[in-house]
Every structure is written in structure tokens, then in C-alpha cells.
Write an enzyme that holds these catalytic residues in place. Structure first.
Site, PDB file in Angstrom:
ATOM      1  N   ASP A  80     -34.510  19.109 106.706  1.00  0.00           N
ATOM      2  CA  ASP A  80     -35.642  20.032 106.873  1.00  0.00           C
ATOM      3  C   ASP A  80     -35.685  20.525 108.328  1.00  0.00           C
ATOM      4  OD1 ASP A  80     -38.580  21.072 106.721  1.00  0.00           O
ATOM      5  OD2 ASP A  80     -38.165  20.473 104.658  1.00  0.00           O
ATOM      6  N   ASP A  81     -36.832  20.951 108.789  1.00  0.00           N
ATOM      7  CA  ASP A  81     -36.955  21.595 110.105  1.00  0.00           C
ATOM      8  C   ASP A  81     -36.513  20.648 111.238  1.00  0.00           C
ATOM      9  OD1 ASP A  81     -37.589  23.520 112.008  1.00  0.00           O
ATOM     10  OD2 ASP A  81     -39.698  23.690 111.442  1.00  0.00           O
ATOM     11  N   LYS A 156     -33.644  25.861 101.905  1.00  0.00           N
ATOM     12  CA  LYS A 156     -35.095  26.078 101.851  1.00  0.00           C
ATOM     13  C   LYS A 156     -35.441  27.069 102.951  1.00  0.00           C
ATOM     14  CE  LYS A 156     -39.417  23.524 102.862  1.00  0.00           C
ATOM     15  NZ  LYS A 156     -39.955  22.176 103.189  1.00  0.00           N
ATOM     16  N   ASP A 158     -38.494  28.743 104.794  1.00  0.00           N
ATOM     17  CA  ASP A 158     -39.923  28.662 105.036  1.00  0.00           C
ATOM     18  C   ASP A 158     -40.467  30.032 105.460  1.00  0.00           C
ATOM     19  OD1 ASP A 158     -42.387  27.442 105.217  1.00  0.00           O
ATOM     20  OD2 ASP A 158     -41.658  25.729 106.375  1.00  0.00           O
ATOM     21  N   SER A 190     -40.480  29.945 100.135  1.00  0.00           N
ATOM     22  CA  SER A 190     -41.812  29.411 100.443  1.00  0.00           C
ATOM     23  C   SER A 190     -42.926  30.448 100.438  1.00  0.00           C
ATOM     24  CB  SER A 190     -41.792  28.723 101.816  1.00  0.00           C
ATOM     25  OG  SER A 190     -41.022  27.549 101.774  1.00  0.00           O
ATOM     26  N   ARG A 215     -42.108  26.921  96.634  1.00  0.00           N
ATOM     27  CA  ARG A 215     -43.295  26.138  96.942  1.00  0.00           C
ATOM     28  C   ARG A 215     -44.513  27.002  96.660  1.00  0.00           C
ATOM     29  NH1 ARG A 215     -43.572  22.712 100.932  1.00  0.00           N
ATOM     30  NH2 ARG A 215     -45.765  23.016 100.561  1.00  0.00           N
ATOM     31  N   ASP A 219     -48.360  21.977 101.968  1.00  0.00           N
ATOM     32  CA  ASP A 219     -47.472  20.818 102.138  1.00  0.00           C
ATOM     33  C   ASP A 219     -48.137  19.542 101.619  1.00  0.00           C
ATOM     34  OD1 ASP A 219     -45.724  22.470 103.437  1.00  0.00           O
ATOM     35  OD2 ASP A 219     -45.863  21.446 105.383  1.00  0.00           O
TER      36      ASP A 219
END
Ligand SMILES: *[C@@H]1O[C@H](CO)[C@@H](O)[C@H](O)[C@H]1NC(C)=O
Ligand SMILES: *[C@@H]1O[C@H](CO)[C@@H](O)[C@H](O)[C@H]1NC(C)=O
Ligand SMILES: *[C@@H]1O[C@H](CO)[C@@H](O)[C@H](O)[C@H]1NC(C)=O
Length: 412
Positions: A80-81, A156, A158, A190, A215, A219
Site C-alpha cells: 500500500d502507500d 490499487k 487511490d 477508489s 472501494r 477506510d
């Protein structure tokens, strides 16, 4: 043909969703993602074993493959980030933080793939990622190529630091560049999470055309209250979003909390059951080095996973609430006498201490097979019981826990 008619009947709608045609995510993606557990820990002096680094991901890859997770179906290991350097390289390409990823991303990806896993990564459609690292805006084509060269199987994207009015076209454009690389890459979008949290309905028809999963909402945090807020949103919006779930395109209520700090054992079984009912991506975010065996068993539960991965790909619904116990159902295979099997989860929102009894019949839950059903308990198997649709039966649900059953139609 029969199956199609049945599906129309089951979803009670005429919405036809064709969806993205890249051949991947035909069942909800399963894997592990760093965010929920490891967040943006970049201080490797203070957190040498937990910081977002090459070392952490190699260790997780080793255990994901050796500890039975891969065999159970969890295949994507997703960064992830907070993996990026603050600047792009001299050619304008993305590069990882040099201290935390000294061998580069391609080398790490090769290692992860050598373990039989697939490799996933995170970026952001805007000027910056949510944690402030370079975003892909202005570099869409180059970045899609870079990801393909790195052997990325799942991405993913965002939505921080971008404009709402740019998102639909922008995510679509990036998806086009991903397609042009020729590499099948699961594409997680997202933008609905940003739209819906601001009270704007996302276009789910468009999402299913462009993305493999998305999503929908905020979160998930490591708590029961965060989990149940997401479940409530999914229940309240199920008729609007549910029909767009199916092979190749999924609603994503966010990661599994199971095995971390915030959920009890009963609450963990509950999340596993509801995520199975929702046909949700199963993305663990747990430390494989320390996960307690009881929680690991929930994550690896064969029948819960099989329900989640059912080939019909129909998203289940919350259909009834009795004395603060929510009942969720999902039609799955096998289909017998034109009747689907059902997975049924009873989730108690009660906190009055003891397993609370409710009495219910399968007919009240929408089950129609005239010859009745063979019913079994998913988490506490005690054999099968024949139940006629009008029979009242008792279910005792523990506070904030779940009873998860399966009802298979009896044939002629
Ligand atoms: C992204 O950065 C560019 C260049 O600085 C700027 O023109 C644009 O407005 C920024 N976009 C957003 C969404 O902040
Ligand atoms: C690209 O899109 C076309 C048309 O939808 C599809 O047939 C093809 O499989 C896609 N390729 C990849 C690599 O996603
Ligand atoms: C949603 O997207 C579809 C394309 O998949 C488009 O045909 C439709 O007009 C869009 N709906 C709205 C309300 O913008």
C-alpha cells in the site's frame, strides 16, 4: 439460459452488467495488503521489523507462501502507500524509497512471484498519494508501463489530491493505458469512496466497465465499531450497489481486520462470514509472524472461503432484522431443482451478555425449495439437518458474533 433466468430472478432486476474484459478477478480477489496493519510506518530505527520496506514484504511473502495462506487461495501480496521516494527519477519515472527498498521494486516483485504469489502495488490518481508521495497525474502512460515492467499483477489507485470532476475520465484513461501494456492487471479504483463519503452517488455501471473492484466507502479501522459502520452502509445501499458485483467486478468493503488488535474472536468470525456473504475481496492485513492460531484458522477457513469465492458471484444482502439480530443471505452454488443454495449469517448487534435465541423459518428468509433444505453450520459443523421451509428453528447468536449456516436444497 436457465442460469441467466435464475440470475435475473434472484437479483430482481433487469440490470445487465458486462464489465471489464481483462480476464482477471473472476472471483473476489484474495490476498494481503499492508495498510491496515502496517500503515505508513517509515521510521525503520523505531520500528525495524514493521516499517514499509523490502525486508517486511519479503518476510510476509515467505510466510504467506509457507504458512498455508497461498494454498487457501490468498495470492496477491499488495504494497500500500509509503513505498515511494519523494521525487521521480531523472527520466520522470516512479522510484521507491532508496533506503527502505535498496534492491528496487522489480527485484522485490520477482522475489514475491518466485514464491508462487502475485504482486500488487498502490498509487494515487492525483498529484500526490494520500501520504504525500508522488501521484500519477500527468504521468499516466509512463506509470502504467513502469508497473507492467515491474511485473505488477494488481494495482490499487487511490483518489487523494485529485478533483472529483476529473476522476471518472482519469481512472478510465489509466485503465486504458494498463490495457495497452498487454499485461492483465487487477485494477482497484477508489473514486466511489470519495464520491459516496461526500454524498454523491458513484456511477457503478461505469465502474464495472473500467475497474475490477472499487472501494465504496471509508477506510476500515482496527475496531468493531468501524467494521459495523461499513456493514451498515453496505446494508443500506445494497439495492443500489449490489447488482454491479459479479465475475470481474466487485464492491470492496475494505480489508479483513482478523488477527490484529481490534476484533474479538467472535467478531472476527463475524467479519469472515459477512465478507463471504458480500462477495467481498478477502484482503488480509495481519502480521503473519505473530497471528494467533485461532485467528489464523478463521482466515484459512475452507468453507467460508468457498462461499466467498462462489462462482455465481452474487453479492448477498441483509434481508431481515429480528430483535437487533441482522440476517444476511447470499445465493450460491449448487443449484438444485432451480433453487440455489444459500449462505445465511445471523449477526447480533446486541450486547446483553448471553447467546440470544431467535426463532425463524427458511421461508421468512426468502428460501423457496418445496422439498426443504439440508442445513449445516459453517463454523461449528455438527452434521446436517433436514429443515422444511415453514419449520421454525432456533438460532442462538453470541453478542457481536455470528451464526453462519448453509442451506442446500433437497433434490427430487
Ligand atoms: C496538480 O498539479 C498541477 C501542477 O502543479 C496543478 O495545475 C493542478 O491544479 C493540480 N491538481 C490538483 C487536483 O490539485
Ligand atoms: C484489453 O481490452 C480488450 C477489449 O476489452 C480485451 O479484449 C483485452 O483482453 C484487454 N487486455 C488486457 C491485457 O487487459
Ligand atoms: C454511467 O456510465 C454509463 C457508462 O457505463 C453511461 O452510459 C451512463 O450515462 C452513466 N450514467 C450517468 C448518470 O452519468
Amino acid at each position: 439460459m436457465k442460469l441467466q433466468l435464475l440470475l435475473l430472478f434472484l437479483t430482481c432486476s433487469v440490470i445487465v452488467v458486462n464489465g471489464l474484459d481483462n480476464g482477471v478477478a473472476r472471483t473476489p480477489p484474495m490476498g494481503w495488503m499492508s495498510w491496515q496493519r502496517f500503515r505508513c510506518i517509515t521510521n525503520c530505527d523505531l520500528y525495524p521489523d514493521d516499517c514499509i520496506s523490502d525486508k517486511l514484504f519479503r518476510k510476509m511473502a515467505d510466510l504467506m507462501s509457507s504458512e498455508g495462506y497461498l494454498d487457501a487461495g490468498y495470492e496477491y501480496l499488495i504494497i500500500d502507500d509509503c513505498w515511494l521516494a519523494r521525487e521521480r527519477d531523472a527520466q520522470g519515472r516512479l522510484q521507491p524509497d532508496p533506503d527502505r527498498f535498496p534492491h528496487g521494486i522489480k527485484d522485490l516483485s520477482d522475489y514475491i512471484r518466485s514464491k508462487g504469489l502475485k504482486f500488487g502495488i498502490y498509487e494515487d490518481y492525483g498529484n500526490y498519494t494520500c501520504a504525500g508521495y508522488p501521484g500519477i497525474l500527468g504521468h499516466l502512460k509512463t506509470d502504467a508501463q513502469t508497473f507492467a515492467e515491474w511485473g505488477v499483477d494488481y494495482i490499487k489507485i487511490d483518489g487523494c489530491y485529485s478533483k472529483f470532476e476529473d476522476m471518472e475520465d482519469g481512472y478510465k484513461e489509466f485503465g486504458q493505458y494498463l490495457n495497452e501494456t498487454g499485461r492483465p492487471i487487477v485494477y482497484s479504483c477508489s473514486w466511489p469512496a470519495y464520491f459516496e463519503s461526500s454524498g454523491i452517488h458513484a456511477n457503478y455501471s461505469l465502474l464495472a466497465d473500467i475497474c475490477n473492484l472499487w472501494r465504496n466507502w471509508g477506510d476500515i479501522q482496527d475496531s468493531y465499531s468501524s467494521l459495523t459502520k461499513i456493514m451498515q452502509w453496505f446494508g443500506n445501499n445494497q439495492d443500489r450497489i449490489g447488482p454491479y458485483a459479479g465475475p470481474g467486478h466487485w464492491n470492496d468493503p475494505d480489508m479483513l481486520l482478523i488477527g490484529n488488535y481490534g476484533l474479538s474472536y467472535e467478531q472476527s468470525k463475524m467479519q469472515m462470514a459477512i465478507w463471504a456473504i458480500l462477495a467481498a475481496p478477502l484482503l488480509m492485513s495481519v502480521d503473519f509472524r505473530t497471528v494467533h492460531p485461532a485467528y489464523k484458522e478463521i482466515l484459512l477457513h475452507k468453507e467460508a472461503i468457498a462461499i466467498n469465492q462462489d462462482v455465481l458471484g452474487i453479492q448477498g444482502k441483509k434481508i431481515l432484522t429480528i430483535t437487533n439480530i441482522d440476517i444476511w443471505t447470499r445465493p450460491i452454488t449448487p443449484i438444485i431443482n432451480d433453487s440455489p443454495t444459500y449462505a445465511i449469517a445471523f449477526h447480533s448487534n446486541r450486547d446483553d451478555g448471553y447467546p440470544y435465541a431467535i426463532s425463524v423459518s427458511l421461508e421468512e428468509l426468502g428460501l423457496r425449495n418445496a422439498k426443504g433444505y439440508s442445513v449445516s453450520d459453517v463454523f461449528e459443523p455438527q452434521g446436517e439437518e433436514i429443515v422444511q421451509i415453514q419449520d421454525k428453528f432456533i438460532v442462538k447468536v453470541k453478542p457481536s458474533g455470528v451464526v453462519f449456516i448453509k442451506a442446500v436444497p433437497i433434490g427430487s
